[in-house]
Design a protein around this motif. Sequence first.
Motif, PDB file in Angstrom:
ATOM      1  N   SER A 122     -70.209 -59.824  10.199  1.00 22.50           N
ATOM      2  CA  SER A 122     -71.706 -58.754  10.245  1.00 22.50           C
ATOM      3  C   SER A 122     -72.671 -59.808   9.741  1.00 22.50           C
ATOM      4  O   SER A 122     -73.768 -59.237   9.790  1.00 22.50           O
ATOM      5  CB  SER A 122     -71.568 -57.680   9.370  1.00 22.50           C
ATOM      6  OG  SER A 122     -71.105 -58.062   7.958  1.00 22.50           O
ATOM      7  N   SER A 123     -72.381 -60.893   9.188  1.00 24.35           N
ATOM      8  CA  SER A 123     -73.419 -61.967   8.751  1.00 24.35           C
ATOM      9  C   SER A 123     -74.181 -62.858   9.884  1.00 24.35           C
ATOM     10  O   SER A 123     -74.756 -63.611   9.723  1.00 24.35           O
ATOM     11  CB  SER A 123     -72.864 -62.651   7.647  1.00 24.35           C
ATOM     12  OG  SER A 123     -72.011 -63.780   8.181  1.00 24.35           O
ATOM     13  N   THR A 124     -73.437 -62.575  11.084  1.00 28.41           N
ATOM     14  CA  THR A 124     -73.854 -63.392  12.296  1.00 28.41           C
ATOM     15  C   THR A 124     -74.938 -62.830  13.397  1.00 28.41           C
ATOM     16  O   THR A 124     -74.867 -61.560  13.278  1.00 28.41           O
ATOM     17  CB  THR A 124     -72.565 -64.013  13.103  1.00 28.41           C
ATOM     18  OG1 THR A 124     -72.104 -62.777  13.717  1.00 28.41           O
ATOM     19  CG2 THR A 124     -71.649 -64.741  12.320  1.00 28.41           C
ATOM     20  N   ASP A 125     -75.402 -63.556  14.077  1.00 31.32           N
ATOM     21  CA  ASP A 125     -76.417 -62.946  14.968  1.00 31.32           C
ATOM     22  C   ASP A 125     -75.665 -62.377  16.143  1.00 31.32           C
ATOM     23  O   ASP A 125     -76.519 -61.481  16.877  1.00 31.32           O
ATOM     24  CB  ASP A 125     -77.370 -63.983  15.578  1.00 31.32           C
ATOM     25  CG  ASP A 125     -78.429 -64.643  14.445  1.00 31.32           C
ATOM     26  OD1 ASP A 125     -78.380 -63.849  13.507  1.00 31.32           O
ATOM     27  OD2 ASP A 125     -78.856 -65.548  14.725  1.00 31.32           O
ATOM     28  N   SER A 126     -74.815 -62.739  16.377  1.00 30.06           N
ATOM     29  CA  SER A 126     -73.677 -62.232  17.568  1.00 30.06           C
ATOM     30  C   SER A 126     -72.897 -60.891  16.946  1.00 30.06           C
ATOM     31  O   SER A 126     -72.062 -60.378  17.810  1.00 30.06           O
ATOM     32  CB  SER A 126     -72.966 -63.110  18.304  1.00 30.06           C
ATOM     33  OG  SER A 126     -71.941 -63.548  17.220  1.00 30.06           O
ATOM     34  N   PHE A 127     -73.086 -60.378  15.821  1.00 29.74           N
ATOM     35  CA  PHE A 127     -72.455 -59.507  15.399  1.00 29.74           C
ATOM     36  C   PHE A 127     -72.334 -58.134  16.553  1.00 29.74           C
ATOM     37  O   PHE A 127     -71.027 -57.541  16.527  1.00 29.74           O
ATOM     38  CB  PHE A 127     -72.996 -58.852  14.015  1.00 29.74           C
ATOM     39  CG  PHE A 127     -72.371 -57.647  13.719  1.00 29.74           C
ATOM     40  CD1 PHE A 127     -70.683 -57.601  13.428  1.00 29.74           C
ATOM     41  CD2 PHE A 127     -73.119 -56.634  13.219  1.00 29.74           C
ATOM     42  CE1 PHE A 127     -70.226 -56.566  12.958  1.00 29.74           C
ATOM     43  CE2 PHE A 127     -72.321 -55.351  12.850  1.00 29.74           C
ATOM     44  CZ  PHE A 127     -71.121 -55.131  12.565  1.00 29.74           C
ATOM     45  N   LEU A 128     -73.491 -57.482  16.847  1.00 29.02           N
ATOM     46  CA  LEU A 128     -73.358 -56.464  17.400  1.00 29.02           C
ATOM     47  C   LEU A 128     -72.687 -56.657  18.962  1.00 29.02           C
ATOM     48  O   LEU A 128     -71.761 -55.879  19.266  1.00 29.02           O
ATOM     49  CB  LEU A 128     -74.794 -56.087  17.902  1.00 29.02           C
ATOM     50  CG  LEU A 128     -75.656 -55.054  16.836  1.00 29.02           C
ATOM     51  CD1 LEU A 128     -76.922 -54.706  17.278  1.00 29.02           C
ATOM     52  CD2 LEU A 128     -74.358 -53.862  16.447  1.00 29.02           C
TER      53      LEU A 128
END
Lengths: 367, 367
Positions: B217-223
């Motif tokens: 969840s800490s990355t930009d691609s999480f969603l």
Amino acid sequence: MDRENLELRSTISADGALRLHLEPAVLPEPGPGQLLVRVEAAPINPSDLGLMFGPADMKSLAQDGQALTARIPDGAMPAMQARIGQSLPVGNEGAGTVIEAGPDQKHLLGRRVAMLGGAMYARLRLIEAKDCLVLPEGASAEEGAALFVNPLTALGFVETMRAEGHKAIVHAPAASNLGQMLVRICKADGIGLVNIVRSPEQVAMLRELGATHVVDSSTDSFLDDLTEAIAATGATLSFDAIGGGEMTSTILNAMEAVAARSMTGYDRYGSSVLKQGYIYGSLDTGPSVLRRGFGFSWRVGGWLLFHALQRLDPATVERMRQRVLAEMTTTFASHYIARITLEQALQPETVAAYMRKSTGAKYLLTP
Amino acid sequence: MDRENLELRSTISADGALRLHLEPAVLPEPGPGQLLVRVEAAPINPSDLGLMFGPADMKSLAQDGQALTARIPDGAMPAMQARIGQSLPVGNEGAGTVIEAGPDQKHLLGRRVAMLGGAMYARLRLIEAKDCLVLPEGASAEEGAALFVNPLTALGFVETMRAEGHKAIVHAPAASNLGQMLVRICKADGIGLVNIVRSPEQVAMLRELGATHVVDSSTDSFLDDLTEAIAATGATLSFDAIGGGEMTSTILNAMEAVAARSMTGYDRYGSSVLKQGYIYGSLDTGPSVLRRGFGFSWRVGGWLLFHALQRLDPATVERMRQRVLAEMTTTFASHYIARITLEQALQPETVAAYMRKSTGAKYLLTP
């Protein structure tokens, strides 16, 4: 026979433009099982407004010839992907007179019917006879226009209560046409009902109808009043048409406060009484906020009439339909503050009026 | 026989003072069905911290002789009414050695047992034999200390999934001791599991354990990553220990995005796929925020081990207990970063360390 139709359509383009217009079309002759109905009255329900305007910025409303346009904010577009470019007909329910009938339906010619199934904001509707209720002789179109969504929803709340083992209901906001029906049903059936309203006038109106517990969210004593009404009825089930904000959370916390009164000692996990909150509308499309002071024995969920009708047993659903017909001018009577034509429905000033969504201020389309 | 006990107690006074202290007492001789156990290890679980500190302002922690004090903010006091003035023992579970036994339990003398039932943060625990699991010969107290809460919760998630007709699970945050157990169970049983973690280190750790779907969840691609993992597993059920904030909402919206892919046309009410989110912890006690972009076919609710054990059938629960014993050093092994005594548990600097609640940084009390 004239089968030239005009149908209100809503379209959202990929670049965020909403367009409402009247689409002309010539309808085919009704086939077996079908009726061609001249639409005479169709209510503008909040669920219809959701489809007509989506999340449009209402300040951007503009007239474009006979059409109406508005902007969808960029942030709301992802949720609209599935409808981009589709010209969607609008209007969940309505009533009208049968002007043509399929070969097996000739006995219904000239009869007035109530209809469910979309595309009711139109001059004409070609519809399956099974999606209609044939109204008693002499019933007006206005009396028959709203016999599905609100009546079946109100009865659906009560049947959901029974099916899930609760004994009373909290409803918010309760002064709507639907809320008034629920007051009459619960009074007739001896069911505890806590009505949450937003003004002293609404308190008076529901008391006039015979409601016992009416609490006004605009007063300082709201939380105390709500808690005492929940204690008096034993309600552990709520239906909330607002959706956004804290209404369901507030109700569940009040239910928990009541449950805590009969706990013998402290339990860090809260009471074991199951508190169920249903959100059945989205008058406020903003986020629902749950302040979880109600332990771990709780559920919140979406409630949709079409899903509920599928879950309930068919005999119950048939009983609900028969009751609606039998009590159409009493329990299930709706009230409207204005009647507008299809063309008026696309005038910005009229839109502003019927979009206000203020409780009890319902509009009727009379194509 | 020495039956002098020291027991950690938590008390909140009417004026908002929290006090933790060690209460001396002499325990009675064990009666029929009872065991007197010397507590050798007890984990500090988030649920224990909730009872120990309640909603105390941790910046106000202060030492008072051998006791520890803190302030409860005024706004949090209404929720504490039910525990005011009560001296509450703490510690859900633990393990130790039987040093005295009731007349019918002499065969257990000297055996090591795992215990459930509260008041484990103590030198001694007088307990019903039926609330214990007798550990295999040679098992250490540390191996037996946490065989109830996390193992039964992880197995409870899987049994809830089966009972409610889902086929895969989303878990957040997934790098906890509990999350690691769930990874091992799902791998062994061939169940789809989407693990949400909060750092690249945690991704690596869970992959090491054999997890297939780990999203950070800490990355930009999480969603996007979350959505694809949900699509790959078909998960429509989630368990969220955070509670506050938007995690459950984010998961349900991703589930809806996946469901929308197989819809043939636009439906203003969203998909008919039932999306169930359970909140089983409150690592964040702030409000849960639901951005309802997931239609009307959804439910969010509290999930509590004790309620789940009551709902599941007894044969299933017994099977769960036997599996925990059989796999105590593999599937259900817990890891601790520090061991502290009862006295250390009341030192402000130690409290600050074990209150951090950071995933995987679990403390073990060794009275």
